[in-house]
Design an enzyme around this catalytic site. Structure first.
Site, mmCIF file in Angstrom:
data_model
loop_
_atom_site.group_PDB
_atom_site.id
_atom_site.type_symbol
_atom_site.label_atom_id
_atom_site.label_comp_id
_atom_site.label_asym_id
_atom_site.label_seq_id
_atom_site.Cartn_x
_atom_site.Cartn_y
_atom_site.Cartn_z
ATOM 1 N N ASP A 42 39.729 60.646 37.599
ATOM 2 C CA ASP A 42 41.151 60.530 37.450
ATOM 3 C C ASP A 42 41.762 59.111 37.679
ATOM 4 O OD1 ASP A 42 41.225 63.308 37.234
ATOM 5 O OD2 ASP A 42 41.475 63.901 39.248
ATOM 6 N N TYR A 43 42.979 58.918 36.951
ATOM 7 C CA TYR A 43 43.778 57.852 37.147
ATOM 8 C C TYR A 43 43.984 57.470 38.334
ATOM 9 C CZ TYR A 43 47.938 54.718 36.106
ATOM 10 O OH TYR A 43 48.683 53.815 35.851
#
Length: 198
Positions: A42-43
């Site tokens: 994820d970011y």
């Protein structure tokens, strides 16, 4: 013979090579045309990301059928008691089903570099580092698991995928390995960590 890149994805970097919104991407750190990530982070997560130009290798690494264990260092809010850890080890019920049993233990320290930007210690004065190993790959699974037992994740760093480890790589650095067969991996003798040029 296949080429595999081990990259330490920094915080707030997309697990892709382009972005129309101008956010940081893998292309800011690794210049290797034709490679794709085996899985993603994820970011707002950090740590080990594996990339290759070999589609069969990517499939072997990322497909759930092969159940590559993934190990994370997880900074959580508060201090989980033994009951919370035991729940994670048994499996916790999420909206998409009960998780498979995880391996989990408390850590005295993460042995990781500080995140940039760092976490605000004044907002989170009581935290605990855990090491958590799972063999599934559900969306934001680790974050949902720790939240379920009452300890939201504040920082998430993947340190291993199967036998491949993050060891020796600072955020933004990468190394290349050459694999000669699916069952055996041989490190490239010239695999010192590299960082993007600024």
């Amino acid at each position: 013979m296949s080429t595999l890149y081990l990259l330490h994805k920094p915080y707030q970097v997309l697990s892709q090579f382009t972005d129309r919104e101008g956010r940081a991407t893998l292309g800011d750190y690794l210049d290797a045309p034709g490679v794709y990530a085996a899985g993603r982070l994820d970011y707002d997560s950090e740590g080990l990301l594996l990339l290759s130009d070999d589609g069969a290798l990517i499939h072997r690494i990322s497909h759930p059928r092969h159940k590559q264990p993934k190990t994370y260092r997880v900074l959580v809010e508060g201090e989980p008691d033994d009951a919370a850890l035991q729940a994670l080890r048994r499996g916790v019920p999420l909206k998409d089903g009960t998780t498979q049993p995880a391996k989990v233990r408390r850590l005295a320290t993460s042995e990781l570099p500080e995140r940039q930007p760092p976490l605000d210690a004044r907002r989170h004065p009581h935290t605990t580092w855990l090491e958590l190993t799972i063999s599934e790959g559900r969306n934001r699974q680790v974050r949902r698991m720790t939240a379920h037992v009452g300890h939201p994740t504040l920082r998430l760093v993947r340190v291993a995928i199967g036998a491949w480890r993050l060891d020796g790589l600072a955020p933004g650095e990468w190394r290349r390995e050459t694999l000669h067969a699916p069952a055996r991996r041989t490190a490239n003798p010239h695999h010192s960590p590299q960082r993007r040029s600024r």
